[in-house]
Scaffold this active site. Structure first.
Site, mmCIF file in Angstrom:
data_model
loop_
_atom_site.group_PDB
_atom_site.id
_atom_site.type_symbol
_atom_site.label_atom_id
_atom_site.label_comp_id
_atom_site.label_asym_id
_atom_site.label_seq_id
_atom_site.Cartn_x
_atom_site.Cartn_y
_atom_site.Cartn_z
ATOM 1 N N ARG A 41 0.839 -1.204 0.000
ATOM 2 C CA ARG A 41 0.000 0.000 0.000
ATOM 3 C C ARG A 41 0.871 1.251 0.000
ATOM 4 O O ARG A 41 0.581 2.230 -0.674
ATOM 5 C CB ARG A 41 -0.938 0.021 1.215
ATOM 6 C CG ARG A 41 -1.675 1.357 1.363
ATOM 7 C CD ARG A 41 -2.675 1.378 2.505
ATOM 8 N NE ARG A 41 -2.195 0.811 3.723
ATOM 9 C CZ ARG A 41 -1.361 1.396 4.588
ATOM 10 N NH1 ARG A 41 -0.874 2.586 4.340
ATOM 11 N NH2 ARG A 41 -0.992 0.786 5.702
ATOM 12 N N TYR B 283 -16.601 15.825 -16.453
ATOM 13 C CA TYR B 283 -16.995 14.420 -16.389
ATOM 14 C C TYR B 283 -18.019 14.224 -15.272
ATOM 15 O O TYR B 283 -17.855 14.730 -14.165
ATOM 16 C CB TYR B 283 -15.756 13.562 -16.159
ATOM 17 C CG TYR B 283 -16.032 12.129 -15.812
ATOM 18 C CD1 TYR B 283 -16.800 11.320 -16.641
ATOM 19 C CD2 TYR B 283 -15.525 11.571 -14.639
ATOM 20 C CE1 TYR B 283 -17.067 10.006 -16.317
ATOM 21 C CE2 TYR B 283 -15.768 10.253 -14.304
ATOM 22 C CZ TYR B 283 -16.546 9.471 -15.147
ATOM 23 O OH TYR B 283 -16.806 8.168 -14.815
ATOM 24 N N ASP C 2 -7.429 18.015 -15.361
ATOM 25 C CA ASP C 2 -7.684 16.654 -15.829
ATOM 26 C C ASP C 2 -7.269 16.618 -17.304
ATOM 27 O O ASP C 2 -7.929 17.201 -18.164
ATOM 28 C CB ASP C 2 -9.167 16.305 -15.674
ATOM 29 C CG ASP C 2 -9.481 14.868 -16.094
ATOM 30 O OD1 ASP C 2 -8.750 14.321 -16.935
ATOM 31 O OD2 ASP C 2 -10.473 14.311 -15.602
ATOM 32 N N LYS D 255 -7.817 5.115 -19.730
ATOM 33 C CA LYS D 255 -8.110 5.536 -21.097
ATOM 34 C C LYS D 255 -6.858 5.413 -21.967
ATOM 35 O O LYS D 255 -6.383 4.320 -22.200
ATOM 36 C CB LYS D 255 -8.671 6.963 -21.084
ATOM 37 C CG LYS D 255 -9.775 7.218 -20.052
ATOM 38 C CD LYS D 255 -10.943 6.272 -20.162
ATOM 39 C CE LYS D 255 -12.167 6.703 -19.358
ATOM 40 N NZ LYS D 255 -12.051 6.572 -17.899
#
Length: 379
Positions: free
Chosen positions: A46, A98, A170, A195
């Site tokens: 982690r 978005y 973004d 993406k």
């Protein structure tokens, strides 16, 4: 080095012990320590994992950043970044972002006392007018989803500097291949790496890229504290995707331009939005900022019934969520990516029931046009 070279060499030479050309997948949760009070530099995955660290260091070099951080998804990345803010803080966000971004802000972080003002993407004066004493950051998309509006980026950099704000971008649609916001004055960049960066519609991932050491330290703390990290297998897939990003984007952009030009001439299509078209209102602004126009376009038909018919008739292009992979995908933003917005809000933002978004893949453009032609053909 040219950006294409940096991308192709992502992760290369990161395993000097074996000389592996491909970064190994360290599928381990924990790491043995050499002795009491000693560490190999890795304690628990982690906090850090060698495969994820190679991806993060590669992205930081590609972006010209201090540091990069990999997360389990784009929204996991954004959720973690929003942990930089406190109750009473105010954010200015570009309208029509978005749908997952607005849902997270309005339905989750609003409950913790973080307020948001949404302003038109291209209206710099509206961004300035929205600034309050408690404003801490501006959040924009380099190209808005799905209508492909482009903000006046340099004016917003000047605005955030004048008012001592953070500017978050973004940059999912353009990627660092076409635009690197940190080099132009942004403070932090977000990517839905699912993406273009991973690029094969087989991975969910998010990235945060930070320009300076102080902010990077705060993000690093949150990444470990929140724990929404990217696993080693998905980190490896994203790293592999980076290597072919330049080739894929060039092919995808060429397809987008050809399809946009064809759609503009089709009698069943009422509007086409693609900044690569010379007469698009965003063509000049994006051309002054970035080295490419992207591989996403949106277009409208006359009525919602035609949308359903087109989707049903397509044979080659899948009707599916997401974008940026090697396969072309078509979506209806009003009922998918932006379904959480009120109908009157969608109408005002141009996200109508007749709008379709097309993400171009690397197929032959002739085949894509043939599929669209038969789907748009009158009965």
């Amino acid at each position: 080095m040219h950006i294409a070279t940096r991308l192709a060499h992502a992760g290369l030479g990161e395993d000097p012990r074996t000389g592996a050309i491909s970064t190994p997948i360290y599928q381990t949760a924990t790491f043995a320590h050499p002795a009491l009070g000693e560490s190999t530099g890795f304690d628990y995955s982690r906090s850090s994992n060698p495969t994820r660290l190679t991806l993060e260091e590669s992205v930081a070099r590609i972006e010209g950043a201090h540091s990069a951080y990999a997360f389990a998804s784009g929204l996991a990345a954004l959720s973690t970044v929003l942990g930089l803010f406190s109750q009473g803080d105010h954010l200015i966000v570009a309208e029509g972002c978005y749908g997952g971004t607005s849902r997270l802000l309005d339905q989750v972080f609003a409950r913790f006392g973080i307020t948001v003002s949404y302003v038109p993407v291209m209206d710099t004066a509206a961004f300035a007018a929205a600034i309050r004493p408690e404003t801490r950051a501006i959040l924009i998309e380099s190209v808005s989803n799905p209508c492909l509006w482009v903000p006046d980026f340099r004016a917003l950099v000047a605005l955030k500097t004048e008012h001592d704000l953070l500017l978050f971008v973004d940059n999912t649609f353009l990627t660092p291949y076409w635009f690197r916001p940190l080099e132009e004055g942004a403070d932090l960049v977000l990517h839905s790496a699912s993406k273009y960066l991973a690029g094969h519609n087989d991975t969910i991932a998010g990235l945060v890229v930070v320009r300076d050491a102080e902010l990077a330290g705060r993000v690093a703390f949150l990444q470990n504290a929140v724990g929404a990290v990217l696993g080693p297998q998905d980190a490896w897939l994203t790293l592999r995707g980076l290597k072919t990003l330049a080739l894929r984007l060039e092919a995808q952009q060429a397809n987008a331009l050809r399809v946009a030009q064809w759609l503009k001439e089709h009698p069943a299509v009422t509007a086409v939005h693609y900044p690569g078209l010379p007469d698009d209102p965003n063509h000049v602004r994006l051309g002054d900022l970035a080295s490419g126009h992207g591989a996403i376009l949106s277009f409208s038909v006359a009525d919602a019934e035609q949308v359903g018919q087109l989707i049903a008739r397509l044979r080659l292009i899948p009707y599916a969520e997401s974008l940026g992979g090697v396969e072309s995908l078509i979506t209806v933003p009003a009922i998918q990516t932006h379904a959480n917005l009120a109908p009157e809000e969608r109408e005002r933002l141009g996200v109508r029931d007749t709008l379709l978004r097309l993400s171009l893949g690397i197929e032959d453009a002739t085949d894509l046009i043939a599929d669209l032609a038969q789907a748009l053909a009158a009965d």
